[in-house]
Write an enzyme that holds these catalytic residues in place. Structure first.
Site, short mmCIF file in Angstrom:
data_model
loop_
_atom_site.label_atom_id
_atom_site.label_comp_id
_atom_site.label_asym_id
_atom_site.label_seq_id
_atom_site.Cartn_x
_atom_site.Cartn_y
_atom_site.Cartn_z
N CYS A 149 2.97 -4.86 6.75
CA CYS A 149 2.67 -4.70 5.33
C CYS A 149 3.91 -4.22 4.57
O CYS A 149 4.97 -3.99 5.15
CB CYS A 149 1.53 -3.71 5.13
N HIS B 187 0.81 -1.21 0.00
CA HIS B 187 0.00 0.00 0.00
C HIS B 187 0.85 1.27 0.00
O HIS B 187 2.07 1.23 0.12
CB HIS B 187 -0.94 0.00 1.21
#
Length: 223
Positions: free
Chosen positions: A199, A183
């Site tokens: 992440c 992301h």
């Protein structure tokens, strides 16, 4: 708030030209505090990132109106994930945790390379083989402190609206492990440091480029 926009004009200009706010201020001493239309500025010579164009980005596949970290299957088996990969996918992604780079591989050759931020010591980015499940533009984000710090979901959370200052930035590429994705970020200065919550984080201007290249079924290898 209904959205999380840039806090100042200077912040928006800094991201537009691929730098953080401090660097923009260094390039333009005493100019960035009260910017107005027509003010001349010195900026890096790069292709401008246009926030207004994010909605028009055409990723391989898009998921609309979702919560970013709610996407994906709650599967932790690398072998199972690999078996679900679309063999027809022309690209593969390799995330080098140690060198902080995400490489896009096409026919065994590097097609693109992006600096990334990976998990911190508290929330280490998992190592293994995964698969892109979906892509979402300008997503919402479920902010759960327990999940971010310990990897354990709690009933105490805040639903954060979309925008460039959303913690996951302007794009979420979901993997087949719920809560884990590739992301953007609200803090471009963090890229290249071990500071994410498990992440893989890219600058907003880079995650948009990556999203235009990938589609569901693309394999993601982390090591």
């Amino acid at each position: 708030m209904k959205r999380l926009p840039y806090a100042t004009v200077a912040e928006g200009i800094a991201e537009k030209f691929h730098c953080d706010l401090r660097f923009l201020k260094d390039l333009n001493p005493k100019k960035t505090e009260k910017l107005k239309v027509g003010d001349p500025l010195t900026v890096p010579n790069v292709k401008p990132f246009e926030l207004s164009a994010v909605k028009a980005v055409q990723p391989g596949s898009e998921t609309k109106a979702i919560i970013a970290n709610e996407l994906g299957e709650d599967s932790t088996s690398p072998d199972a994930a690999a078996n679900k990969a679309d063999d027809s996918a022309a690209l593969t992604l390799h995330v080098g945790v140690k060198d902080g780079l995400l490489e896009v591989m096409a026919d065994g050759k590097i097609a693109a390379s992006f600096p990334v931020t990976v998990g911190s010591k508290q929330t280490v980015s998992p190592i293994g083989h995964w698969v892109v499940k979906a892509i979402a533009k300008l997503p919402n984000f479920r902010y759960d402190q327990a999940m971010l710090q310990k990897g354990e979901r709690s009933s105490h959370f805040h639903m954060l609206p979309p925008g460039p200052n959303n913690p996951v930035g302007v794009m979420w590429i979901a993997l087949n492990k719920k809560g884990i994705g590739i992301h953007g970020t609200s803090d471009p200065d963090s890229i290249g440091r071990s500071a994410s919550h498990g992440c893989i984080r890219l600058a907003n201007w880079d995650i948009v480029k990556l999203a235009e290249m990938v589609k569901p079924g693309v394999a993601v290898n982390r090591g």
